[in-house]
Write a protein that holds these residues in place. Structure first.
Motif, mmCIF file in Angstrom:
data_model
loop_
_atom_site.group_PDB
_atom_site.id
_atom_site.type_symbol
_atom_site.label_atom_id
_atom_site.label_comp_id
_atom_site.label_asym_id
_atom_site.label_seq_id
_atom_site.Cartn_x
_atom_site.Cartn_y
_atom_site.Cartn_z
ATOM 1 N N ASP A 160 0.820 -1.213 0.000
ATOM 2 C CA ASP A 160 0.000 0.000 0.000
ATOM 3 C C ASP A 160 0.854 1.264 0.000
ATOM 4 O OD1 ASP A 160 1.057 -0.155 2.528
ATOM 5 O OD2 ASP A 160 -0.819 0.188 3.593
ATOM 6 N N ALA A 161 2.138 1.125 -0.384
ATOM 7 C CA ALA A 161 3.061 2.262 -0.271
ATOM 8 C C ALA A 161 2.614 3.462 -1.101
ATOM 9 C CB ALA A 161 4.469 1.833 -0.692
ATOM 10 N N ALA A 162 1.959 3.212 -2.228
ATOM 11 C CA ALA A 162 1.535 4.311 -3.093
ATOM 12 C C ALA A 162 0.092 4.727 -2.844
ATOM 13 C CB ALA A 162 1.701 3.907 -4.561
ATOM 14 N N SER A 163 -0.532 4.176 -1.835
ATOM 15 C CA SER A 163 -1.938 4.470 -1.576
ATOM 16 C C SER A 163 -2.072 5.746 -0.756
ATOM 17 C CB SER A 163 -2.608 3.311 -0.834
ATOM 18 O OG SER A 163 -2.164 3.261 0.514
ATOM 19 N N LYS A 164 -3.285 6.269 -0.719
ATOM 20 C CA LYS A 164 -3.550 7.466 0.075
ATOM 21 C C LYS A 164 -3.331 7.187 1.562
ATOM 22 C CE LYS A 164 -4.997 10.046 -3.393
ATOM 23 N NZ LYS A 164 -4.686 9.080 -4.467
ATOM 24 N N LEU A 165 -3.732 5.995 2.026
ATOM 25 C CA LEU A 165 -3.661 5.691 3.456
ATOM 26 C C LEU A 165 -2.238 5.430 3.934
ATOM 27 C CD1 LEU A 165 -6.738 5.627 3.278
ATOM 28 C CD2 LEU A 165 -6.713 3.672 4.818
ATOM 29 N N ALA A 166 -1.276 5.429 3.029
ATOM 30 C CA ALA A 166 0.121 5.314 3.457
ATOM 31 C C ALA A 166 0.504 6.470 4.376
ATOM 32 C CB ALA A 166 1.044 5.270 2.245
ATOM 33 N N TRP A 167 -0.285 7.544 4.357
ATOM 34 C CA TRP A 167 -0.036 8.680 5.257
ATOM 35 C C TRP A 167 -0.027 8.225 6.713
ATOM 36 C CZ3 TRP A 167 -2.259 11.126 9.361
ATOM 37 C CH2 TRP A 167 -1.804 12.404 9.669
ATOM 38 N N PHE A 168 -0.793 7.191 7.049
ATOM 39 C CA PHE A 168 -0.922 6.765 8.441
ATOM 40 C C PHE A 168 0.250 5.909 8.921
ATOM 41 C CE2 PHE A 168 -5.332 7.761 7.384
ATOM 42 C CZ PHE A 168 -5.731 8.439 8.516
ATOM 43 N N LEU A 169 1.176 5.542 8.040
ATOM 44 C CA LEU A 169 2.292 4.676 8.431
ATOM 45 C C LEU A 169 3.089 5.316 9.562
ATOM 46 C CD1 LEU A 169 3.941 2.109 7.832
ATOM 47 C CD2 LEU A 169 5.309 3.462 6.239
ATOM 48 N N GLY A 170 3.199 4.591 10.674
ATOM 49 C CA GLY A 170 3.983 5.054 11.811
ATOM 50 C C GLY A 170 3.317 6.117 12.662
ATOM 51 N N LYS A 171 2.082 6.470 12.367
ATOM 52 C CA LYS A 171 1.410 7.554 13.091
ATOM 53 C C LYS A 171 0.775 7.054 14.393
ATOM 54 C CE LYS A 171 1.903 10.917 10.002
ATOM 55 N NZ LYS A 171 2.600 10.232 8.916
ATOM 56 N N ARG A 172 0.643 7.981 15.339
ATOM 57 C CA ARG A 172 -0.083 7.740 16.594
ATOM 58 C C ARG A 172 -1.489 8.299 16.422
ATOM 59 N NH1 ARG A 172 3.876 11.284 19.882
ATOM 60 N NH2 ARG A 172 3.652 12.329 17.875
ATOM 61 N N ALA A 173 -2.469 7.423 16.409
ATOM 62 C CA ALA A 173 -3.832 7.818 16.060
ATOM 63 C C ALA A 173 -4.777 7.606 17.232
ATOM 64 C CB ALA A 173 -4.319 7.030 14.846
ATOM 65 N N LEU A 174 -5.748 8.506 17.337
ATOM 66 C CA LEU A 174 -6.832 8.397 18.314
ATOM 67 C C LEU A 174 -8.127 8.231 17.541
ATOM 68 C CD1 LEU A 174 -8.123 8.723 21.164
ATOM 69 C CD2 LEU A 174 -8.125 11.198 20.732
ATOM 70 N N VAL A 175 -8.888 7.190 17.863
ATOM 71 C CA VAL A 175 -10.175 6.947 17.221
ATOM 72 C C VAL A 175 -11.272 7.163 18.256
ATOM 73 C CG1 VAL A 175 -11.625 5.284 15.997
ATOM 74 C CG2 VAL A 175 -9.148 5.285 15.621
ATOM 75 N N LEU A 176 -12.114 8.136 18.002
ATOM 76 C CA LEU A 176 -13.213 8.472 18.907
ATOM 77 C C LEU A 176 -14.500 7.880 18.337
ATOM 78 C CD1 LEU A 176 -12.175 12.192 19.312
ATOM 79 C CD2 LEU A 176 -11.910 10.422 21.057
ATOM 80 N N GLY A 177 -15.001 6.845 18.965
ATOM 81 C CA GLY A 177 -16.193 6.159 18.479
ATOM 82 C C GLY A 177 -15.819 4.899 17.728
ATOM 83 N N CYS A 178 -16.290 3.758 18.199
ATOM 84 C CA CYS A 178 -15.929 2.464 17.611
ATOM 85 C C CYS A 178 -17.148 1.761 17.032
ATOM 86 C CB CYS A 178 -15.258 1.572 18.657
ATOM 87 S SG CYS A 178 -13.771 2.279 19.378
#
Length: 761
Positions: free
Chosen positions: A331-349
């Motif tokens: 997925d290296a060329a995908s849009k979601l590659a932006w999230f690689l290595g990121k610290r994410a908070l998800v509000l609402g599951c």
């Protein structure tokens, strides 16, 4: 023969007919389901050659194996001699590899394409151009023993290519595989229970065909500087900490790979020594208290064991690479590659958050924190990312297990069974530490409360992506709030609504989200005792979540801009995307309110002032109407638009009285067009060459106006443009009536004087 093999014979005959004697073949009858064996004779003729290239004879003989499934199954080409042995893309000395992958084989080309490929191979082999730097490097070959455990290599190698290294590989045992997760140069300090394998990094390559017996392998190791005694001792130490009855492993790195950029890398191979050998290795290790005689016996046993290893057939394990230095993520060329290595908070599951969380976990996020105070109910499995075993569990806890199972190794998932609004506002420092926040609450009440309390975060906020869906899960809204924004997600949704509704060009979004009929499709899953929810499947919810993330990465996260988007799923009546860049606004605190003024208002006001100057004189005051939204719940007044003076207005030097002709009609029109987002909120006027303070006339006029308005919400805003010396200024005045008696009103005024970027008057 099968129909495919008969086709192959016809193609061979055609090749022979047009070759003018350069191509010939012979074949025998073939048994059912067996490959057709064809002898091929090709005249090579004159060819360009270079040092290191293959030297071909005038005529070369080949063996073609045509499978019964031809042309869908690829043929195999071999030679009977070993003159091509150890040359790139010659496997096991005799098999010629014409295609890098099965994707390169085109069944429609048949043997015509196959022999075109052979001609290319011969041309490149003659000039020693089989492995160009910009192409993939052929891996070495070895006979894999698929009965042995599979190895996955996670950790990058411990030394640069070309450097010798002897130590241990740290192993983690998983279902169906063993993983190499680290390297250590010494046995000392090994944690209890840690499995290891002997690891050797070779400075030089081995032959393309790996040795099949231990003798060839150990001879190569000794030749490259590793002693028999050192190899046996390290193998023995690895066996010492391996469970009884388990094999011991030797991990070898060889400079026989290339990275994407063409730089050399180490190839990893793993040899397995069976459990019996592992037990024997333990016996040759010296122990404290050994007598001289016992040490001599151990040495003799070591010599015998080494000779046994040399005579033993090597079991090469299957190796799967997952080293960052080798593997290019799919997925290296995908849009979601932006999230690689990121610290994410998800509000609402829930329906959106449960899928969005998995998407970013698979994209390689380093940390995913989950916030939700709900539990998994049976009906949620129809579209939320949970399983039967999760029913009754906390949503955050249940989803965390899912993410750990599908995320990258080392993914840290933490859970918080809390209210999303409280989690964000109670600890600003914690909130600021994230790289990105996903608001998947789909709750306008939560978003409004954040907007009310956004100031407690001190302007230090991570980028925030908010997403919602409509009542049928066919349309979605997504907003990206940039880093360190003083405005929250509710502001983005308000401004998106204002941009979408007045034009009427995308009526489907207004119908889906803003029309009074929009919520009629909501329903109660358990009538009488459950909250209304949208109607949609897993496919619908996951499409909205995935589309929101892709759009957020493409238009907001990757650029740092504030944007808001409306989109329709492929299943909607009108699929499409509307991307709105959120215009910059200036925010001012006026009394108990935050007044947000679109920066375009300054340009529009200057245009009205210039018109006034042309029609009258620069000394005449002018003004007009302010249009926007007054939201008491969040304490924000939005000024979206400005208009000029109504026809019954009075312009004089030193005084302007704004008329009201047509104002009510225009207010109702704008309110209807914007679905309640923009209506009359007040007046603006100018003080040419004067400070932007209120005059007594201004105060008296506004007080009378506010006290005369309807029964409720008697309020209006006045914006005065002026200057203080050469500095352009504006005065913002918020009038709000608070009734004291039946006959009198107490009008409260909040005021603020601000400096402008550019002069208006």
């Amino acid at each position: 023969m099968t129909q495919g093999q008969q086709r192959a014979i016809r193609e061979l005959e055609r090749l022979r007919e047009v070759s003018d004697g350069c191509f010939n073949f012979t074949h025998d009858a073939v048994e059912e389901s067996k490959p057709l064996v064809v002898g091929i004779s090709i005249r090579i003729g004159l060819m360009e050659t270079r040092v290191g290239g293959l030297q071909f004879r005038e005529r070369e003989e080949f063996v073609l194996l045509v499978p019964s499934g031809f042309p869908f199954d690829q043929p195999v080409l071999m030679v009977r001699h070993q003159r091509f042995a150890r040359f790139p893309h010659v496997v096991w000395a005799k098999v010629i590899c014409l295609y890098q992958t099965s994707l390169e084989w085109n069944p429609a080309d048949g043997l015509y394409g196959f022999f075109d490929r052979l001609k290319l191979w011969l041309d490149r082999a003659a000039i020693n151009d089989m492995d160009p730097v910009d192409g993939p490097l052929e891996p070495p070959h070895h006979a894999t023993d698929f009965s042995q455990v599979t190895f996955v290599i996670r950790a990058n190698v411990p030394v640069p290519v070309g450097q010798s290294w002897l130590g241990f590989a740290e192993l983690t045992e998983c279902p169906n595989r063993m993983e190499v997760v680290g390297w250590r140069g010494t046995f000392e300090g090994l944690p209890d229970g840690q499995r290891i394998a002997l690891a050797i990094m070779l400075p030089d390559a081995l032959p393309m065909e790996f040795p099949t017996h231990g003798g060839g392998l150990f001879s190569a190791l000794v030749k490259q500087g590793f002693s028999r005694a050192s190899i046996l001792w390290h193998l023995g130490m690895a066996a010492l900490v391996s469970p009884e009855g388990e094999p011991v492993y030797l991990v070898i790195g060889l400079p026989m790979r290339r990275a994407v950029d063409g730089t050399p890398r180490l190839h990893i191979a793993v040899w397995c020594a069976d459990a019996t050998a592992a037990g024997d290795l333990r016996t040759v290790l010296d122990e404290d208290g050994d007598t001289e005689r016992l040490r001599e016996l151990r040495q003799k046993m070591a010599d015998v064991l080494f000779e046994l290893f040399e005579a033993t057939k090597i079991s090469w394990c299957r190796v799967m690479e997952d080293r960052k230095e080798i593997v290019v993520r799919r997925d290296a060329a995908s849009k979601l590659a932006w999230f690689l290595g990121k610290r994410a908070l998800v509000l609402g599951c829930g329906a959106l958050g449960s899928w969005a969380a998995e998407l970013i976990a698979r994209a390689g996020a380093a940390v995913v924190d989950l916030v939700d105070n709900g539990i998994v109910q049976p009906g949620l499995l129809a579209r939320q990312n949970f399983s039967l075993g999760d029913i009754g569990a906390s949503k955050a806890t249940a989803l965390a297990g899912r993410l750990r199972a599908v995320g990258a190794p080392g993914l840290l998932v933490r859970t918080f069974h809390e209210d999303a609004h409280g989690f964000v506002t109670c600890d600003p420092a914690r909130f600021t530490a994230y790289d990105v926040v996903l608001d998947c609450t789909a709750s306008h009440l939560t978003q409004m409360k954040w907007e009310r309390d956004w100031r407690v975060l001190g302007g230090q906020t991570p980028p925030l992506v908010s997403m919602v869906t409509d009542a049928t899960a066919q349309y979605g809204l997504c907003a990206v709030v940039p880093r360190n924004s003083s405005l929250g997600p509710w502001d983005a949704y308000v401004r998106l609504k204002y941009r979408l509704t007045p034009s009427g060009s995308r009526a489907e979004f207004s119908e889906a989200f803003y029309d009074p009929e929009a919520n009629r499709a909501l329903f109660q899953p358990e009538p009488g005792c459950s909250d209304p929810t949208f109607s949609g499947s897993t496919a619908d919810a996951s499409i909205i979540a995935a589309s929101s993330l892709n759009l957020a990465c493409a238009h907001g996260l990757s650029t740092g801009n504030g944007v808001a988007m409306a989109f329709g799923s492929p299943a909607s009546k009108r699929p499409g995307i509307e991307v709105v860049t959120l215009d910059e606004v200036d925010e001012f605190v006026v009394g108990i309110y935050r007044v947000r003024i679109a920066r375009k208002l300054g340009r529009e006001a200057r245009a009205w002032v210039r018109q006034n100057n042309r029609l009258r004189t620069p000394a005449h005051e002018t003004g007009g109407i302010l249009w926007g939204l007054w939201d008491d719940a969040v304490g924000v007044i939005w000024i979206f638009d400005i208009s000029g003076p109504p026809s019954d207005s009075q312009h004089d030097p030193g005084h302007f009285r704004c008329g009201v002709a047509g104002t009510t009609l225009e207010h109702n029109r704008r309110l209807a067009m914007s679905h309640g987002t923009s209506g009359f909120i007040g007046f603006w006027h100018t003080h040419p060459d004067m400070v932007s303070h209120q005059s007594g006339t201004d105060i008296q006029g506004m007080a009378k106006l506010v006290s005369a308005m309807g029964d409720n919400q008697r309020r209006a805003l006045m914006l005065i443009y002026g200057r203080s010396g050469s500095v352009p200024t504006a005065g913002i005045y918020v009038y709000e009536s608070r009734a004291l008696t039946e006959t009198r009103d107490y009008v409260e005024v909040g005021s603020s004087q601000v400096t402008l970027r550019a002069p208006i008057v």
